[in-house]
Design a protein around this motif. Structure first.
Motif, mmCIF file in Angstrom:
data_model
loop_
_atom_site.group_PDB
_atom_site.id
_atom_site.type_symbol
_atom_site.label_atom_id
_atom_site.label_comp_id
_atom_site.label_asym_id
_atom_site.label_seq_id
_atom_site.Cartn_x
_atom_site.Cartn_y
_atom_site.Cartn_z
ATOM 1 N N GLU A 196 1.936 9.333 -5.897
ATOM 2 C CA GLU A 196 2.310 10.707 -5.537
ATOM 3 C C GLU A 196 3.401 11.241 -6.449
ATOM 4 O O GLU A 196 3.374 12.396 -6.861
ATOM 5 C CB GLU A 196 2.811 10.773 -4.090
ATOM 6 N N THR A 211 -0.599 4.840 -10.771
ATOM 7 C CA THR A 211 -0.214 3.748 -9.872
ATOM 8 C C THR A 211 0.792 2.823 -10.550
ATOM 9 O O THR A 211 0.927 2.830 -11.782
ATOM 10 C CB THR A 211 -1.439 2.923 -9.460
ATOM 11 N N CYS A 220 0.832 -1.209 0.000
ATOM 12 C CA CYS A 220 0.000 0.000 0.000
ATOM 13 C C CYS A 220 0.863 1.254 0.000
ATOM 14 O O CYS A 220 0.569 2.232 -0.697
ATOM 15 C CB CYS A 220 -0.947 0.002 1.192
ATOM 16 N N ARG A 249 0.971 4.139 -2.914
ATOM 17 C CA ARG A 249 0.725 5.540 -2.579
ATOM 18 C C ARG A 249 1.902 6.431 -2.999
ATOM 19 O O ARG A 249 1.724 7.471 -3.638
ATOM 20 C CB ARG A 249 0.468 5.691 -1.076
#
Length: 135
Positions: A115, A120, A107, A111
């Motif tokens: 960012e 993704t 995860c 993330r």
């Protein structure tokens, strides 16, 4: 991005600080070349020891010379390596990619990747599998 650290700095700091900065830059470039940034989170103190400087000197170098915290630079290097690995091995499991670059949590990997790149790891992987790069 990082390789220019050795050539970076002739600034106005004292000669002793300049020497410390140059030593850190050389050690850091070697550390990057050996992809030691892929080791799971080694504490800053152990990396400073490996570089032969104090933790304070290493922190000072990154905050003043590089302009980013060490952890930020390490994260960027890891994500660049992850992106490269996915591009070269588009069928590799993403958790394996994350672990190879030193990020143990799927995860967190997702993330951070989103960012930095705006998409993704899965999206990047699908594009690589199709033979296209995401812009």
């Amino acid at each position: 991005m990082i390789e220019l650290l050795v050539h970076f700095y002739s600034g106005n700091s004292e000669p002793s600080q300049r020497m410390v900065n140059q030593r850190i830059a050389r050690k850091f470039n070697l550390w990057v070349a050996e992809k030691k940034f892929c080791r799971p989170d080694a504490p800053l103190a152990s990396i400073a020891e490996e570089f032969g400087v104090s933790e304070e000197e290493l922190s000072y170098f990154f905050s003043t010379v590089v302009g980013s915290r060490f952890s930020t630079v390490r994260k960027r290097l890891r994500l660049e390596e992850a992106r490269r690995l996915i591009n070269e091995n588009p069928w590799m499991k993403l958790i394996l990619v994350a672990n190879r670059v030193g990020i143990m949590d799927k995860c967190n990997f997702r993330r951070q990747f989103k960012e930095m790149y705006g998409y993704t790891p899965s999206e990047w992987q699908r594009e690589c599998q199709r033979g296209r790069e995401v812009k």
